[in-house]
Motif scaffolding. Structure first.
Motif, PDB file in Angstrom:
ATOM      1  N   GLU A 172      77.542  79.691  45.139  1.00 19.50           N
ATOM      2  CA  GLU A 172      77.324  80.782  45.853  1.00 19.50           C
ATOM      3  C   GLU A 172      76.617  81.824  44.478  1.00 19.50           C
ATOM      4  OE1 GLU A 172      79.595  85.081  47.459  1.00 19.50           O
ATOM      5  OE2 GLU A 172      80.983  82.983  46.748  1.00 19.50           O
ATOM      6  N   ALA A 173      77.176  81.842  43.226  1.00 15.91           N
ATOM      7  CA  ALA A 173      76.682  82.428  41.878  1.00 15.91           C
ATOM      8  C   ALA A 173      74.896  82.329  42.339  1.00 15.91           C
ATOM      9  CB  ALA A 173      76.834  82.458  40.807  1.00 15.91           C
TER      10      ALA A 173
ATOM     11  N   LEU B 202      73.238  82.802  45.616  1.00 12.54           N
ATOM     12  CA  LEU B 202      72.384  84.366  45.714  1.00 12.54           C
ATOM     13  C   LEU B 202      71.609  85.143  45.146  1.00 12.54           C
ATOM     14  CD1 LEU B 202      76.007  86.193  46.082  1.00 12.54           C
ATOM     15  CD2 LEU B 202      74.637  86.173  47.998  1.00 12.54           C
TER      16      LEU B 202
ATOM     17  N   PHE C 227      76.040  85.609  35.299  1.00 12.37           N
ATOM     18  CA  PHE C 227      77.650  86.623  36.321  1.00 12.37           C
ATOM     19  C   PHE C 227      77.767  85.993  35.327  1.00 12.37           C
ATOM     20  CE2 PHE C 227      75.140  86.079  40.936  1.00 12.37           C
ATOM     21  CZ  PHE C 227      75.440  86.993  41.365  1.00 12.37           C
TER      22      PHE C 227
ATOM     23  N   PHE D 226      79.367  89.070  43.535  1.00 13.13           N
ATOM     24  CA  PHE D 226      78.253  89.334  44.381  1.00 13.13           C
ATOM     25  C   PHE D 226      77.478  89.935  45.584  1.00 13.13           C
ATOM     26  CE2 PHE D 226      80.823  85.006  43.789  1.00 13.13           C
ATOM     27  CZ  PHE D 226      80.266  84.125  42.638  1.00 13.13           C
ATOM     28  N   SER D 227      78.459  91.030  46.307  1.00 15.11           N
ATOM     29  CA  SER D 227      77.639  92.065  46.766  1.00 15.11           C
ATOM     30  C   SER D 227      76.813  92.615  46.156  1.00 15.11           C
ATOM     31  CB  SER D 227      79.289  92.326  47.320  1.00 15.11           C
ATOM     32  OG  SER D 227      79.575  91.938  48.332  1.00 15.11           O
TER      33      SER D 227
ATOM     34  N   LYS E 212      73.804  91.099  45.575  1.00 20.69           N
ATOM     35  CA  LYS E 212      72.612  91.395  46.771  1.00 20.69           C
ATOM     36  C   LYS E 212      72.343  92.359  47.304  1.00 20.69           C
ATOM     37  CE  LYS E 212      74.968  88.760  50.423  1.00 20.69           C
ATOM     38  NZ  LYS E 212      75.712  88.449  52.076  1.00 20.69           N
TER      39      LYS E 212
ATOM     40  N   VAL F 142      82.245  88.877  38.211  1.00 23.38           N
ATOM     41  CA  VAL F 142      82.054  89.084  40.082  1.00 23.38           C
ATOM     42  C   VAL F 142      83.337  89.609  41.008  1.00 23.38           C
ATOM     43  CG1 VAL F 142      82.429  86.897  41.169  1.00 23.38           C
ATOM     44  CG2 VAL F 142      81.206  87.218  39.725  1.00 23.38           C
TER      45      VAL F 142
ATOM     46  N   TYR G 207      75.061  81.516  35.128  1.00 26.33           N
ATOM     47  CA  TYR G 207      76.360  82.206  35.094  1.00 26.33           C
ATOM     48  C   TYR G 207      77.262  81.509  33.938  1.00 26.33           C
ATOM     49  CZ  TYR G 207      80.643  81.963  38.091  1.00 26.33           C
ATOM     50  OH  TYR G 207      81.987  81.563  38.296  1.00 26.33           O
TER      51      TYR G 207
ATOM     52  N   ASP H 181      81.978  78.916  43.632  1.00 28.18           N
ATOM     53  CA  ASP H 181      81.584  80.016  43.254  1.00 28.18           C
ATOM     54  C   ASP H 181      80.359  80.027  42.569  1.00 28.18           C
ATOM     55  OD1 ASP H 181      84.532  81.245  43.715  1.00 28.18           O
ATOM     56  OD2 ASP H 181      85.319  80.342  42.090  1.00 28.18           O
TER      57      ASP H 181
END
Length: 232
Positions: A93-94, A97, A81, A64-65, A68, A56, A102, A90
């Motif tokens: 968000e993972a 997306l 991730f 993350f970007s 996406k 990350v 994780y 976090d």
């Protein structure tokens, strides 16, 4: 045996080389190691991969970007991730997306291997069974294309995440019937634990917003059971 192609994006050179060597030694993986997000995206656009493992916190483009961008190209490739960030925000968000798993650093390499194998197995099984199910749905005045992950309404398109698309598809397949909470969690997250349940609640809230323009469409909670997509 055809080797599974792994995109490993990790900015720690020691950890990256360790993971690459370990997976290579297993004999069934072909690993491409990238050290930043921009390099990882370039590799993904040039070649096909069976699974992606993304750090990350990276220079140039964070994980993350990168995820996406990957999801815009391929909505189905499994993404893990791997990060030292362990906060609930976090993790939320993972998964929002479109991440499939994780793992928090430090971790045992054997545990990462187990997660890789599990995701590749599920991905293969899903590819075999999903072909027989419909992928295009009419929801009142909306249309939903599962393959392109788009909801359309009055000429406007709304792109949805992989998890949102999977959840909406399950609701559509059971339109006007109950989708149990356990069924949704097990089919999409493969685990009905508390954290995954919280993540699903976030996705349901987003789906309700996407469908709010048609008063004849509603996603309701069925107390003690699950959810129902009502279309009058």
């Amino acid at each position: 045996m055809t080797k599974k192609r792994v995109l490993l994006v990790e900015d720690d050179p020691n950890l990256g080389m360790l993971l690459e060597d370990y997976l290579d030694l297993k004999g069934k993986f072909e690993v491409q190691l990238c050290t930043n997000g921009e390099e990882g995206l370039k590799a993904f656009l040039e070649k096909s991969f069976d699974i992606c493992i993304l750090d990350v916190m990276m220079p140039k483009k964070d994980g993350f970007s990168l995820a996406k961008d990957i999801r815009n190209v391929n909505p189905n490739v499994p993404i893990i991730f791997a990060t030292a960030k362990g906060m609930m925000e976090d993790k939320t968000e993972a998964f929002t997306l479109g991440g499939d798993d994780y793992i928090t650093k430090p971790f045992r390499i054997e545990e990462l291997l187990l997660r890789i194998n599990a995701l590749l197995k599920r991905s293969g099984q899903q590819n075999q069974t999903e072909e027989a199910k419909p992928t295009f749905f009419e929801i009142g005045t909306y249309t939903f294309d599962y393959q392109s992950q788009q909801i359309s309404h009055n000429g406007q398109q709304q792109k949805v995440s992989t998890k949102e698309a999977e959840l909406l598809r399950l609701l559509c397949l059971k339109k006007n019937d109950v989708l149990t909470r356990e069924e949704a969690l097990l089919q999409i997250w493969h685990d009905d634990n508390y954290f995954n349940g919280r993540s699903m609640d976030v996705f349901l809230s987003k789906l309700r917003k996407y469908l709010k323009e048609d008063p004849n469409v509603e996603i309701i909670n069925v107390h003690g059971r699950g959810y129902k997509l009502l279309v009058n």
